[in-house]
Design an enzyme around this catalytic site. Structure first.
Site, PDB file in Angstrom:
ATOM      1  N   LEU B  78     -69.369  19.968  13.076  1.00  0.00           N
ATOM      2  CA  LEU B  78     -69.054  19.778  14.496  1.00  0.00           C
ATOM      3  C   LEU B  78     -69.864  20.769  15.324  1.00  0.00           C
ATOM      4  O   LEU B  78     -70.019  21.923  14.937  1.00  0.00           O
ATOM      5  CB  LEU B  78     -67.561  20.012  14.741  1.00  0.00           C
ATOM      6  CG  LEU B  78     -66.577  19.163  13.938  1.00  0.00           C
ATOM      7  CD1 LEU B  78     -65.156  19.529  14.306  1.00  0.00           C
ATOM      8  CD2 LEU B  78     -66.819  17.694  14.182  1.00  0.00           C
ATOM      9  N   ASP B  79     -70.363  20.321  16.465  1.00  0.00           N
ATOM     10  CA  ASP B  79     -71.022  21.271  17.368  1.00  0.00           C
ATOM     11  C   ASP B  79     -69.985  21.840  18.339  1.00  0.00           C
ATOM     12  O   ASP B  79     -68.790  21.534  18.228  1.00  0.00           O
ATOM     13  CB  ASP B  79     -72.212  20.620  18.077  1.00  0.00           C
ATOM     14  CG  ASP B  79     -71.792  19.471  18.971  1.00  0.00           C
ATOM     15  OD1 ASP B  79     -70.588  19.348  19.238  1.00  0.00           O
ATOM     16  OD2 ASP B  79     -72.668  18.701  19.395  1.00  0.00           O
ATOM     17  N   SER B  80     -70.455  22.664  19.284  1.00  0.00           N
ATOM     18  CA  SER B  80     -69.498  23.363  20.148  1.00  0.00           C
ATOM     19  C   SER B  80     -68.672  22.377  20.985  1.00  0.00           C
ATOM     20  O   SER B  80     -67.486  22.596  21.217  1.00  0.00           O
ATOM     21  CB  SER B  80     -70.227  24.350  21.045  1.00  0.00           C
ATOM     22  OG  SER B  80     -71.241  23.697  21.762  1.00  0.00           O
TER      23      SER B  80
END
Lengths: 97, 123
Positions: B78-80
């Site tokens: 997952l990214d931010s």
């Protein structure tokens, strides 16, 4: 042009959170999914922006959009909508039967 | 003519006042003085609920087994922005509000569980 420094990473993430939370507030499935989708794609599209002027323009647009989103989300809660068949009846705890 | 009636009502009045005098005592013996603000959650329950939320999150690969050590970015990819979305889902599950500063620090399932455990409003 405005001389204000661009928004920080934390500010952008906080703004994104506001978008997601307010979009989740929509009672109507179609609007809710639309605004979630729009927030996701817009933030992803703008993640690579470098030019300070473009960044601050995008930031201003986002703030304006958030205002609209907040207002419409509250208004949508004043009306009732039938659930769509694709929605779980109880969105909370749906995975736990 | 009125006398018996009067006497009757006086008697009733007395009965009422006696009952009124006794009621608080009786009530006090039934109501425990402890106030329950929320059902306390135990750690296992919190972590199983957090894991359920993470599993039902669109972007997590369903095959990945999720434990307390699962890291949002490293293990789930997952990214931010995704992490923010996931935390909003967790907030909704537990009816809490995670302040931005704390939310920045939460990067794994275990950290989320630890924060929820420390939050008295979680339920």
């Amino acid at each position: 042009m405005s001389a204000s420094p661009g928004p920080s990473r934390a500010q952008v993430l906080a703004l994104y959170k506001q978008f997601i939370k307010n979009a989740n507030g929509f009672n109507n499935y179609n609007y809710r999914e639309y605004f979630l989708r729009k927030a996701r794609t817009t933030f992803r599209k703008n993640r690579a922006l470098e030019d300070p002027a473009t960044i601050s323009a995008a930031w201003d647009t986002a703030l304006k959009d958030l205002g609209v989103l907040k207002r419409q989300s509250v208004i949508s809660q004043m009306y009732t909508f039938d659930k769509q068949v694709v929605e779980p009846l109880d969105p909370k705890h749906h995975s736990r039967g | 003519m009125f006398k018996p009636m009067l006497r009757g009502s006086a008697c009733a009045l007395k009965a009422v006042s006696v009952r009124a005098a006794f009621r608080p005592v009786a009530a006090a013996s039934f109501v425990s003085p402890i106030r329950f603000y929320s059902s306390s959650l135990n750690k296992d329950e919190i972590s199983s609920r957090v894991i359920d939320v993470v599993k039902s999150f669109d972007k997590t690969t369903a095959s990945a087994s999720i434990t307390n050590d699962t890291h949002f970015a490293k293990d789930l990819g997952l990214d931010s922005l995704d992490t923010v979305e996931l935390l909003v889902a967790i907030e909704e599950e537990f009816d809490i509000e995670i302040p931005d500063k704390v939310a920045d620090e939460i990067k794994s399932v275990g950290e989320a569980v630890k924060y929820i455990e420390s939050n008295p409003e979680a339920n």
